[in-house]
Every structure is written in structure tokens, then in C-alpha cells.
Motif scaffolding. Structure first.
Motif, short mmCIF file in Angstrom:
data_model
loop_
_atom_site.label_atom_id
_atom_site.label_comp_id
_atom_site.label_asym_id
_atom_site.label_seq_id
_atom_site.Cartn_x
_atom_site.Cartn_y
_atom_site.Cartn_z
N THR A 160 18.49 21.08 36.31
CA THR A 160 19.37 22.03 35.62
C THR A 160 20.74 21.91 36.26
OG1 THR A 160 17.53 23.53 35.16
CG2 THR A 160 19.76 24.43 35.01
N ARG A 183 17.79 32.29 23.76
CA ARG A 183 16.45 31.94 24.22
C ARG A 183 15.69 31.17 23.13
NH1 ARG A 183 14.71 36.66 24.67
NH2 ARG A 183 15.73 37.07 26.66
N GLN A 188 16.90 29.14 21.01
CA GLN A 188 17.39 27.78 20.89
C GLN A 188 16.67 26.82 21.83
OE1 GLN A 188 19.66 26.58 18.61
NE2 GLN A 188 19.41 28.62 17.72
N GLN A 189 16.01 27.35 22.85
CA GLN A 189 15.25 26.49 23.76
C GLN A 189 13.89 26.10 23.18
OE1 GLN A 189 16.23 29.16 27.58
NE2 GLN A 189 15.12 27.30 28.09
N ARG A 190 13.45 26.78 22.18
CA ARG A 190 12.10 26.57 21.66
C ARG A 190 12.09 25.60 20.49
NH1 ARG A 190 10.85 33.07 21.69
NH2 ARG A 190 10.77 33.33 23.97
N TYR A 241 13.00 19.43 18.39
CA TYR A 241 12.90 19.94 19.75
C TYR A 241 13.89 19.21 20.64
CZ TYR A 241 11.09 21.43 24.25
OH TYR A 241 10.97 21.96 25.50
N ASP A 242 14.73 20.00 21.31
CA ASP A 242 15.71 19.43 22.24
C ASP A 242 15.10 19.43 23.63
OD1 ASP A 242 17.88 18.79 23.83
OD2 ASP A 242 19.30 20.00 22.68
N ASP A 263 16.55 19.10 26.32
CA ASP A 263 17.44 19.81 27.25
C ASP A 263 17.35 19.19 28.64
OD1 ASP A 263 19.33 21.72 27.93
OD2 ASP A 263 17.85 23.27 28.36
N GLY A 305 19.62 20.88 31.17
CA GLY A 305 19.61 22.35 31.22
C GLY A 305 20.76 23.05 30.56
N ARG A 323 20.93 24.25 27.53
CA ARG A 323 20.41 25.42 26.82
C ARG A 323 19.83 26.45 27.80
NH1 ARG A 323 20.73 24.70 21.51
NH2 ARG A 323 20.81 22.58 20.66
N ARG A 324 19.24 25.98 28.88
CA ARG A 324 18.72 26.93 29.87
C ARG A 324 19.86 27.72 30.50
NH1 ARG A 324 15.53 22.39 30.79
NH2 ARG A 324 16.69 21.74 32.65
N THR A 370 21.05 30.32 28.04
CA THR A 370 20.19 31.50 28.05
C THR A 370 20.47 32.36 29.27
OG1 THR A 370 18.45 30.32 26.84
CG2 THR A 370 17.79 32.26 28.08
#
Length: 492
Positions: A26, A109, A111-113, A153-154, A156, A159, A161-162, A165
Motif C-alpha cells: 500500500t 469502500r 469501489q474496492q469490491r 475487479y481492480d 489495486d 493500494g 483504492r485502499r 477508502t
């Protein structure tokens, strides 16, 4: 020298290893609670030479029992506070801003899924056969039905998107603490207006008593002057004092009306549809004990400080977003489509089609834009840190100012009370001397005027000292949440 296939194989393994490493990374710094300014380690707020008002004590916990405003001794204030907490529009705005921040955090959140979409279509097409060299028959018209979906699915890898969030969650904390600050400010403002009303009513009561005494004395002096017992100059003096007292009453009444209207605004009511209680000062219920948090505890409880800390957290996460955007990323996509010319054939195997796709994107040349954005994010984090430090120092100064003002105004109140007691003693002596013929009526009148002024001064001083206590409660960030819950539980 290794051959070309071997070079390609090695490159493939290097890329795979880089991606595997990136999947566990990350980007950007992890947030750490900043060290507060040096003053946070102090054991108090007073500057050398400052005095502390009586009844104020430093308390590591500093959570008063029950609503803090009850210490003011104003009957009816609990109900007004509940009305304000339920209907104030500024507080409603702060609560709505908190709900918006929470929704934005939920969106970040999500967007991470895994992302999935469904699509369907139906169309008719007439084929232009002449375009392909066929003629002599009617161009056919066909219908085409299609249903399917796609999944994205990204990975990431670094990190972005993490961190987004994390930033959104930090902004929720900002909004939550700003809502807390709005509530604390609201309760302080309601208490301040209620105390202003009480103090003005005390001053009006005092000036009305002064006017009544002046009128009574004026009639006595006029009767004495008519009989030749006192000179005309004494009558003129008393009349001038009476008119001066009467002239001061409208100003106090105007200030009282304004305070009542402002209180109506705070409780979310129009002045025509709500009337506040007749708050009254009660010296027997004056503030006697004020717990004040230590500086080290204040930085963990005061809402504006906590909001500034959360803003620094959000700014730190933004560095990670900017840094991750400079690195490669992979997105996985899968699609499934069923196509047929008739509804019954739509879900047959012969009409199915699917696609699996993985795409790698990496910035190559952007004129230094992404690197500049990262530098900007790092500078913004330094801005947020400086803002946090300034907020802490400003909070310490506000507490110091409130303590100093309360100390000075308490000393003034005590001096005014002693002065009133002395003037009342002089008045009793003057009346006794007048009854025995040892003092003139004018002397009695002059002492009475001094007593009346002293009473007005005490009323003003008492109100100002209580306003200082309200200011101090707001500065040390008393726990309004416990207060509000206690009020609600106490209601029948």
C-alpha cells in the motif's frame, strides 16, 4: 549469451514477481497521531502571574456529573436545551454533513469490491441485400435478442483504492467531530443567551426599583419643597436622577428582547411562535465547581482538535493515493452474453459467448503531472499538520483566557458585593440620622442613589461572571453527549 526466448522468460518472471510484490503493498505513509505542541505536557493553563478563579480544579477526567449547564442554576434550561438539540438548523446541517460523509465512505469502500453489471437489448435489423450484390427478393428483417453481464475487479496493486477508502473514513471522523463541535457550541450559545436574559432581567428589576424609589423620593422632596423645607435645587437634582433612571430602562428592555429573539433562533423557532422561560439569577445556585481537563487530556476530547487530527489523517492518505497512481495497475474483466433471434433460443448453449480479459495499465509519460500531484499532496499534509498544531495552541489560549477572565470578574463581583453591603450600611445610618434630625433628606437621597447603583452593578457583575463560566465550560469541551442523554433520561 542467453538466447531471445530465455530473455523473454526471465522478463516474464521479473514482471510476475513485481506484480506479486505490488499486490502486498500500500503506497504512501501510514498515519500516526501527531505529537501535540509542547504545551500539552503542562500541568495547567495559567501563565506565570495569572490567577485561577475559586471553584476551578484541574481534573484528569473532567467529565461533570449530568448536564454541565445545570451548574448555572437556571430553572427551565434543560427543556430549552432539549428543544435546541432537536430543532437547531445549524446542528441539522452538521448532522446531514456527517451522513453525507458516511455515504461517501461507503461508496469508496464499494469501489474496492467486485463490480458486476447486467445488460439486455432487443433490436430489429433489415439487411440491405443489394449492398452484397443480391437482388430480386425482399430484403429480410431479423430480430436480435441479447442478455448478459460483465464482472470487473481492480487488483489495486499499490493500494490507491485502499487509501481512498482510508481517506473517506477519515473525512467521516472530520464530519463527526465537527458535529460534536456544533453541539458543544450550540449548548454554550443557548446557555449564554439564557444567562444574558437572566442578567438583563435582574438589571431591569434593579432599575425598576431605582425608578420606584426615585419617584417616591421625588414626591417627598416636592412636598417638602412646597412647605419650604428643602431648596428648589434639591428637587431639581432628584428629578434629574429620576429621568436618567427612566432613560436607562428602554435600552435594557431592547437588549432583553434581542436576547430572547436570539434564543428563539437557536431553538429553531420563530419569535412569534415560542417564548423562552423567564430565566432568573439565583446567587444561591451560582457555579461552585468547574472541572477542567489537563492539557494532555484536552487534546483527546475537544472536538475541533479531533477534527483537525482527522483532517491530517485524510491528507496523509491522499499522499498514498497520489503515489499509487504513479505505479502500474491490473484490472480483471469477465463478460458473458447470450444472443438469439427468438426468445426460446436465448438461453441455449449455441447462443452463448464469453470473454475473459486482464488489462495492465501503467503511466509512461505525463509531463511530470503525477509526480507534481504527489508533491502537492505532501505539501497539503504539512499544511494540515500546521493547522492541527495551531488548533491545539488556540484551544490552550482559549482556556487560559477563560480562566483569567473568570478570575478577574469573580474578584470584581466580590468587590461589588462588599461595596453594596457598605452602601446599604450607610443607608441605614442615614435613615436613622434623618429620623433623629441629624441628617438632611438630600443626604438620605444621595446615599439611596449609591445603593441603587451598587445593586445594578452587582447584577451586571453576577451575569458577567456566569457568562465566563459558560465560556470556560465550552473551552474545556465538557461531554455534551453524556449531558444530552442525562437530560433525555430525566424527562417524564
Amino acid at each position: 549469451m542467453p538466447g531471445r526466448p530465455e530473455l523473454q522468460s526471465r522478463a516474464t518472471w521479473v514482471i510476475a514477481l513485481a506484480l506479486a510484490t505490488g499486490a502486498c503493498t500500500t503506497a504512501g505513509p501510514n498515519f500516526e497521531t501527531p505529537a501535540p505542541p509542547q504545551g500539552a505536557a503542562a500541568v495547567g493553563y495559567a501563565m506565570k502571574g495569572d490567577a485561577t478563579p475559586p471553584g476551578v480544579r484541574l481534573d484528569p477526567v473532567a467529565s461533570p456529573n449530568g448536564p454541565w449547564w445545570r451548574a448555572l442554576g437556571l430553572a427551565g434550561l434543560d427543556e430549552v436545551m432539549q428543544l435546541a438539540l432537536a430543532n437547531n438548523q445549524g446542528l441539522a446541517e452538521a448532522n446531514a454533513a456527517l451522513e453525507r460523509a458516511q455515504a461517501e465512505a461507503d461508496s469508496a469502500r464499494g469501489q474496492q469490491r467486485l463490480q458486476a453489471d447486467l445488460n439486455a437489448s432487443a433490436r430489429k435489423t433489415r439487411i440491405n441485400s443489394k449492398l452484397f450484390g443480391f437482388s430480386g427478393f425482399t430484403p429480410p428483417t431479423i430480430g436480435l435478442l441479447s442478455v448478459g453481464g460483465n464482472v470487473n475487479y481492480d487488483l489495486d496493486l499499490f493500494g490507491a483504492r485502499r487509501r481512498a477508502t482510508e481517506q473517506a473514513r477519515a473525512m467521516v471522523e472530520v464530519a463527526r467531530h465537527e458535529a460534536d463541535a456544533a453541539r458543544l457550541t450550540l449548548t454554550a450559545n443557548v446557555a449564554r443567551q439564557a444567562m444574558t436574559i437572566a442578567a438583563l432581567r435582574a438589571q431591569i428589576t434593579a432599575i425598576e426599583a431605582v425608578i420606584a424609589d426615585d419617584r417616591r423620593i421625588f414626591e417627598m422632596v416636592r412636598a417638602a419643597q412646597a412647605e419650604g423645607g428643602v431648596p428648589l435645587s434639591d428637587l431639581v437634582l432628584i428629578y434629574r436622577q429620576l429621568t436618567d433612571s427612566e432613560a436607562s430602562l428602554p435600552r435594557l428592555q431592547k437588549d432583553l428582547a434581542s436576547a430572547r429573539h436570539q434564543l428563539a433562533l437557536l431553538v429553531g423557532r420563530a419569535p412569534a411562535e415560542w417564548t423562552p422561560p423567564d430565566f432568573a439569577l439565583d446567587p444561591a445556585q451560582a457555579v461552585a465547581d468547574v472541572p477542567v481537563a489537563l492539557p494532555s487530556a484536552l487534546v483527546r476530547t475537544r472536538p475541533d482538535i479531533l477534527a483537525a487530527e482527522a483532517e491530517l489523517h485524510a491528507a496523509t492518505a491522499a499522499i498514498g493515493i497520489a503515489q499509487a497512481n504513479r505505479y502500474p495497475d491490473i484490472r480483471l474483466t469477465a463478460t458473458l452474453t447470450q444472443t438469439a433471434t427468438t426468445p426460446e433460443g436465448l438461453f441455449g448453449y449455441s447462443g452463448s459467448g464469453w470473454n475473459l480479459f486482464s488489462g495492465l495499465s501503467a503511466p509512461v509519460f505525463n509531463g511530470g503531472t503525477l509526480k507534481a500531484r504527489q508533491r502537492a499532496a505532501e505539501a497539503e499534509a504539512r499544511v494540515a499538520l500546521a493547522r492541527y498544531q495551531s488548533t491545539v495552541l488556540r484551544a490552550f489560549v482559549q482556556v487560559s483566557d477563560a480562566l483569567s477572565a473568570a478570575s478577574s470578574d469573580h474578584a470584581e463581583l466580590e468587590a461589588d458585593r462588599r461595596s453594596l453591603a457598605a452602601e446599604e450600611g450607610k443607608l441605614r445610618t442615614a435613615h436613622a440620622a434623618y429620623d433623629l434630625g441629624g441628617a438632611s433628606l438630600r443626604q438620605v437621597v444621595e446615599v439611596q442613589q449609591l445603593v441603587n447603583r451598587a445593586r445594578q452593578t452587582v447584577a451586571r457583575s453576577q451575569g458577567q461572571y456566569d457568562l465566563d463560566m459558560i465560556r470556560l465550560y465550552a473551552a474545556v469541551a465538557s461531554d455534551w453527549r453524556t449531558s444530552a442523554q442525562t437530560v433525555a433520561a430525566a424527562k417524564p
